[in-house]
Design a protein around this motif. Sequence first.
Motif, PDB file in Angstrom:
ATOM      1  N   SER A   1     -59.630  48.836 -13.716  1.00 24.66           N
ATOM      2  CA  SER A   1     -59.040  49.944 -14.472  1.00 24.66           C
ATOM      3  C   SER A   1     -59.529  49.941 -15.916  1.00 24.66           C
ATOM      4  N   GLY A   2     -59.505  48.774 -16.553  1.00 27.96           N
ATOM      5  CA  GLY A   2     -60.001  48.673 -17.923  1.00 27.96           C
ATOM      6  C   GLY A   2     -61.488  48.939 -18.017  1.00 27.96           C
ATOM      7  N   ALA A   3     -62.262  48.445 -17.024  1.00 29.22           N
ATOM      8  CA  ALA A   3     -63.700  48.680 -17.019  1.00 29.22           C
ATOM      9  C   ALA A   3     -64.022  50.152 -16.794  1.00 29.22           C
ATOM     10  N   THR A   4     -63.184  50.842 -16.014  1.00 31.50           N
ATOM     11  CA  THR A   4     -63.390  52.273 -15.797  1.00 31.50           C
ATOM     12  C   THR A   4     -63.188  53.039 -17.100  1.00 31.50           C
ATOM     13  N   ALA A   5     -62.082  52.728 -17.800  1.00 34.97           N
ATOM     14  CA  ALA A   5     -61.809  53.399 -19.073  1.00 34.97           C
ATOM     15  C   ALA A   5     -62.903  53.115 -20.091  1.00 34.97           C
ATOM     16  N   GLY A   6     -63.341  51.865 -20.157  1.00 31.84           N
ATOM     17  CA  GLY A   6     -64.418  51.528 -21.072  1.00 31.84           C
ATOM     18  C   GLY A   6     -65.746  52.110 -20.642  1.00 31.84           C
TER      19      GLY A   6
ATOM     20  N   ARG B   1     -66.971  49.068 -29.949  1.00 34.44           N
ATOM     21  CA  ARG B   1     -65.973  48.432 -29.069  1.00 34.44           C
ATOM     22  C   ARG B   1     -65.174  49.482 -28.302  1.00 34.44           C
ATOM     23  N   GLN B   2     -65.898  50.464 -27.783  1.00 39.17           N
ATOM     24  CA  GLN B   2     -65.222  51.510 -27.007  1.00 39.17           C
ATOM     25  C   GLN B   2     -64.491  50.939 -25.800  1.00 39.17           C
ATOM     26  N   GLY B   3     -65.077  49.918 -25.175  1.00 38.38           N
ATOM     27  CA  GLY B   3     -64.443  49.323 -24.010  1.00 38.38           C
ATOM     28  C   GLY B   3     -63.109  48.693 -24.342  1.00 38.38           C
ATOM     29  N   LEU B   4     -63.064  47.887 -25.391  1.00 35.88           N
ATOM     30  CA  LEU B   4     -61.824  47.226 -25.787  1.00 35.88           C
ATOM     31  C   LEU B   4     -60.761  48.249 -26.165  1.00 35.88           C
ATOM     32  N   VAL B   5     -61.143  49.253 -26.931  1.00 38.90           N
ATOM     33  CA  VAL B   5     -60.175  50.264 -27.368  1.00 38.90           C
ATOM     34  C   VAL B   5     -59.593  51.010 -26.173  1.00 38.90           C
ATOM     35  N   ASN B   6     -60.434  51.431 -25.239  1.00 39.37           N
ATOM     36  CA  ASN B   6     -59.939  52.182 -24.093  1.00 39.37           C
ATOM     37  C   ASN B   6     -59.210  51.296 -23.092  1.00 39.37           C
TER      38      ASN B   6
END
Length: 398
Positions: free
Chosen positions: A320-325, A137-142
């Motif tokens: 922004s969230g998709a970029t971090a994930g 769940r790297q996407g959710l965490v980031n």
Amino acid sequence: MSVATPALPVRAERLWAALLAATLMNLPLGSVYAFSVLLRPIEQELAIPRSALSLVFGLATVGFTVGSVGAAFLYRAAPAPILVLLSALAAAAGIATAAAASGLAQLLVGYGIVFGTGGGVAYILLQQGVNMLVRRRQGLVNGYIVSLYPMGAMIATPAFHACNETFGWRTTLGGLATVLVACGIAAALLARHSGARLVAPKSSGETQPGTLGLTFFKLSATFFLAASAGLMVLSQAREIVASYGGAAALAVAATTGLTGAIALARISGGWLVDRFAVPHVMCAAHALALGGGLLITLLPAPVTAVMGLGMVGLGYGFVSGATAGGIGLYWRPADYGRVAGRTYIAWCLAAISLPVLAGYLFDMTRAYGTAMLIAAGANVAGMAMAFTMPRRGWRERG
């Protein structure tokens, strides 16, 4: 008879501690988004024009970017807890300098350079520590980590306003400096307790940094196009609603709600890339923002302005969230901070592009119609760019 060599102790890794450290440190750092609350009292006391104070915020944005990029070069300089504490103390010292300012120069140095740079370093150090521990769940965490700045702004905005009214802006900044010191100490202790490394051990075979490649530039460009539109509405939401005939109360409520919506969308964007391909999430997010821009353009009214700004802000938050994930999916954990820091260059460029142009166009035309059309064009370009990105990350490629 040989004596057996004692086994090395197993390094304890506690993701919860690393996440709590990032939370405690990034919430007060996110108060940078509440800088507008400080404008009027500083203006009145120090007789500094609004344009000059805008330069202070702009310089803090640049400082954050410089700190984010530079953090990766500090990984081997000292243990993670020491680096986190030093960067937090630097950010606190910058705020303390600003609190004692007698003119623009001290504000530029304290708030803009020292606070901005220290905050950028702390942000990447803690984000890198989390990514060295997270296994799924790297996407959710980031997405959660990048949501902490707007969450911090939601907390800071009413707190700053109340403290300004009761004690004055200098006490407000002094209190923020104290909070940064306390949170920095707590974050350093938690970073130590988490057992997180900033670099991969030699035995892992990840000692050489991965290449950025074309994917990095596509990801950064898609993020830049969304951030240009998103930061424009985030920084000028109140004025945009007012220009379409909205009452002051509606404009304030829209501005506050927009910040919360972006925070939620950042978490959701990260969660979505754990389940769907990054380019699909980013394209849909740009389409949502495009719909908001067209709604305002085709049906100009106070209510549609609020709805349209919300859609643009949500689209930016999702990207922004998709970029971090996406960084966590496209690159290995040891490369996360290095790649993320460079990605924030796009955020910095976005902050000084369309938001500034929108202000200029408003001064010339007393309307935001042209700026909204430019933002819609950026979202169309973002949709096209998103579809050129790879669908699979390094884990799926083996």
